[in-house]
Design a protein around this motif. Sequence first.
Motif, mmCIF file in Angstrom:
data_model
loop_
_atom_site.group_PDB
_atom_site.id
_atom_site.type_symbol
_atom_site.label_atom_id
_atom_site.label_comp_id
_atom_site.label_asym_id
_atom_site.label_seq_id
_atom_site.Cartn_x
_atom_site.Cartn_y
_atom_site.Cartn_z
ATOM 1 N N ASP A 85 0.819 -1.210 0.000
ATOM 2 C CA ASP A 85 0.000 0.000 0.000
ATOM 3 C C ASP A 85 0.853 1.261 0.000
ATOM 4 O OD1 ASP A 85 -2.243 -1.542 -0.024
ATOM 5 O OD2 ASP A 85 -2.628 -1.402 2.138
ATOM 6 N N ASP A 86 1.978 1.222 0.724
ATOM 7 C CA ASP A 86 2.859 2.401 0.760
ATOM 8 C C ASP A 86 3.448 2.690 -0.616
ATOM 9 O OD1 ASP A 86 2.397 2.739 3.434
ATOM 10 O OD2 ASP A 86 4.194 1.666 4.084
ATOM 11 N N ASP A 87 3.792 1.613 -1.339
ATOM 12 C CA ASP A 87 4.337 1.787 -2.692
ATOM 13 C C ASP A 87 3.323 2.443 -3.612
ATOM 14 O OD1 ASP A 87 6.794 0.599 -2.057
ATOM 15 O OD2 ASP A 87 5.992 -1.409 -2.390
ATOM 16 N N PHE A 88 2.066 1.960 -3.546
ATOM 17 C CA PHE A 88 1.020 2.527 -4.391
ATOM 18 C C PHE A 88 0.759 3.987 -4.033
ATOM 19 C CE2 PHE A 88 -0.267 -1.948 -5.258
ATOM 20 C CZ PHE A 88 -0.294 -1.856 -6.636
ATOM 21 N N GLU A 89 0.794 4.303 -2.753
ATOM 22 C CA GLU A 89 0.579 5.684 -2.328
ATOM 23 C C GLU A 89 1.700 6.592 -2.844
ATOM 24 O OE1 GLU A 89 0.089 5.947 1.849
ATOM 25 O OE2 GLU A 89 -1.803 4.817 1.883
ATOM 26 N N LYS A 90 2.938 6.057 -2.806
ATOM 27 C CA LYS A 90 4.066 6.834 -3.303
ATOM 28 C C LYS A 90 3.957 7.073 -4.800
ATOM 29 C CE LYS A 90 9.123 6.975 -3.227
ATOM 30 N NZ LYS A 90 10.361 6.261 -2.807
ATOM 31 N N ILE A 91 3.569 6.031 -5.536
ATOM 32 C CA ILE A 91 3.381 6.173 -6.986
ATOM 33 C C ILE A 91 2.288 7.188 -7.284
ATOM 34 C CG2 ILE A 91 2.599 4.972 -9.074
ATOM 35 C CD1 ILE A 91 3.963 2.446 -7.970
ATOM 36 N N GLN A 92 1.197 7.084 -6.548
ATOM 37 C CA GLN A 92 0.075 8.005 -6.746
ATOM 38 C C GLN A 92 0.483 9.441 -6.418
ATOM 39 O OE1 GLN A 92 -3.352 7.425 -4.148
ATOM 40 N NE2 GLN A 92 -4.727 7.780 -5.871
ATOM 41 N N TYR A 93 1.246 9.606 -5.340
ATOM 42 C CA TYR A 93 1.707 10.945 -4.935
ATOM 43 C C TYR A 93 2.615 11.550 -6.014
ATOM 44 C CZ TYR A 93 4.485 14.492 -2.553
ATOM 45 O OH TYR A 93 5.136 15.657 -2.234
ATOM 46 N N ASN A 94 3.564 10.741 -6.499
ATOM 47 C CA ASN A 94 4.502 11.233 -7.519
ATOM 48 C C ASN A 94 3.775 11.583 -8.807
ATOM 49 O OD1 ASN A 94 6.752 10.986 -5.880
ATOM 50 N ND2 ASN A 94 7.192 8.890 -6.531
ATOM 51 N N ARG A 95 2.767 10.769 -9.162
ATOM 52 C CA ARG A 95 2.006 11.037 -10.379
ATOM 53 C C ARG A 95 1.216 12.333 -10.247
ATOM 54 N NH1 ARG A 95 1.930 11.405 -15.549
ATOM 55 N NH2 ARG A 95 -0.095 11.011 -16.531
ATOM 56 N N LYS A 96 0.597 12.541 -9.094
ATOM 57 C CA LYS A 96 -0.153 13.781 -8.860
ATOM 58 C C LYS A 96 0.779 14.991 -8.899
ATOM 59 C CE LYS A 96 -4.020 11.977 -6.124
ATOM 60 N NZ LYS A 96 -4.671 11.976 -4.775
ATOM 61 N N LYS A 97 1.975 14.813 -8.333
ATOM 62 C CA LYS A 97 2.955 15.898 -8.331
ATOM 63 C C LYS A 97 3.374 16.253 -9.753
ATOM 64 C CE LYS A 97 7.435 17.174 -6.329
ATOM 65 N NZ LYS A 97 8.576 16.698 -5.497
ATOM 66 N N GLN A 98 3.608 15.234 -10.585
ATOM 67 C CA GLN A 98 3.982 15.461 -11.978
ATOM 68 C C GLN A 98 2.880 16.186 -12.738
ATOM 69 O OE1 GLN A 98 4.910 11.552 -13.444
ATOM 70 N NE2 GLN A 98 6.902 11.445 -12.434
ATOM 71 N N LEU A 99 1.641 15.751 -12.528
ATOM 72 C CA LEU A 99 0.508 16.378 -13.208
ATOM 73 C C LEU A 99 0.334 17.832 -12.776
ATOM 74 C CD1 LEU A 99 -2.109 13.456 -13.105
ATOM 75 C CD2 LEU A 99 -0.880 14.311 -15.104
ATOM 76 N N LEU A 100 0.532 18.091 -11.477
ATOM 77 C CA LEU A 100 0.406 19.458 -10.972
ATOM 78 C C LEU A 100 1.485 20.353 -11.553
ATOM 79 C CD1 LEU A 100 -0.989 21.478 -9.124
ATOM 80 C CD2 LEU A 100 0.497 20.706 -7.256
#
Length: 209
Positions: free
Chosen positions: A48-63
């Motif tokens: 779950d931590d890995d998925f959260e990190k991936i999701q966070y990084n993706r949101k950061k890139q999009l922003l």
Amino acid sequence: MTEQRDYYENERKLAQLENAVSKNLMNALRAKEEELDSELNAIQNLNDDDFEKIQYNRKKQLLEKYKRDNHWRSLGHGELTECTSDTDFFPISEKSPLLVVHCFKNDIGMEYSEYLNVILESLAKKRLDIKFIKLNVERHPFLVSTLNVFVIPTVLLIKQMKVIHRLVGFDELGGSVDFSEADFNNLLNSYRINEKFLTEKNSDDDEDA
């Protein structure tokens, strides 16, 4: 007798070739299958931590992309615009680090120029990091002289207020109007007209825009 022997020899070589091709194909498929299995295993082992990190990084890139795109749009990027004043050109080149300038004349090579405008209009919507401009040389003799434009049509590739390349005619694009938007985009990238290369220092041989 000789013809029959040659026939069987050719059949033997053909069979060997087919076997070699089949073997290479199977090896390639097996390697691809192992690659996919490895990727699948990596995904399955994520917690779950890995998925959260991936999701966070993706949101950061999009922003970050959203902010960059809004910045470029605020500078008039996103469309092909015609230069209306000599005095406007230099402030534009100061604010927009990447420029593609299509220099044209209404009575010369209009088939090429009109086709190129269609390509640039479409590309401008996708390449927000670049400001696309068309310049009527008859209306801007001072700019034409300053930018050393001698042949029509000419496309200037400008990075950080320096002309880094002149596309004179369309020889680099096949010399006719059958090049695609992707072809032109590839040409831009080949000359590093891309925001990811903005930190590079221009050559001393480049000219001020």
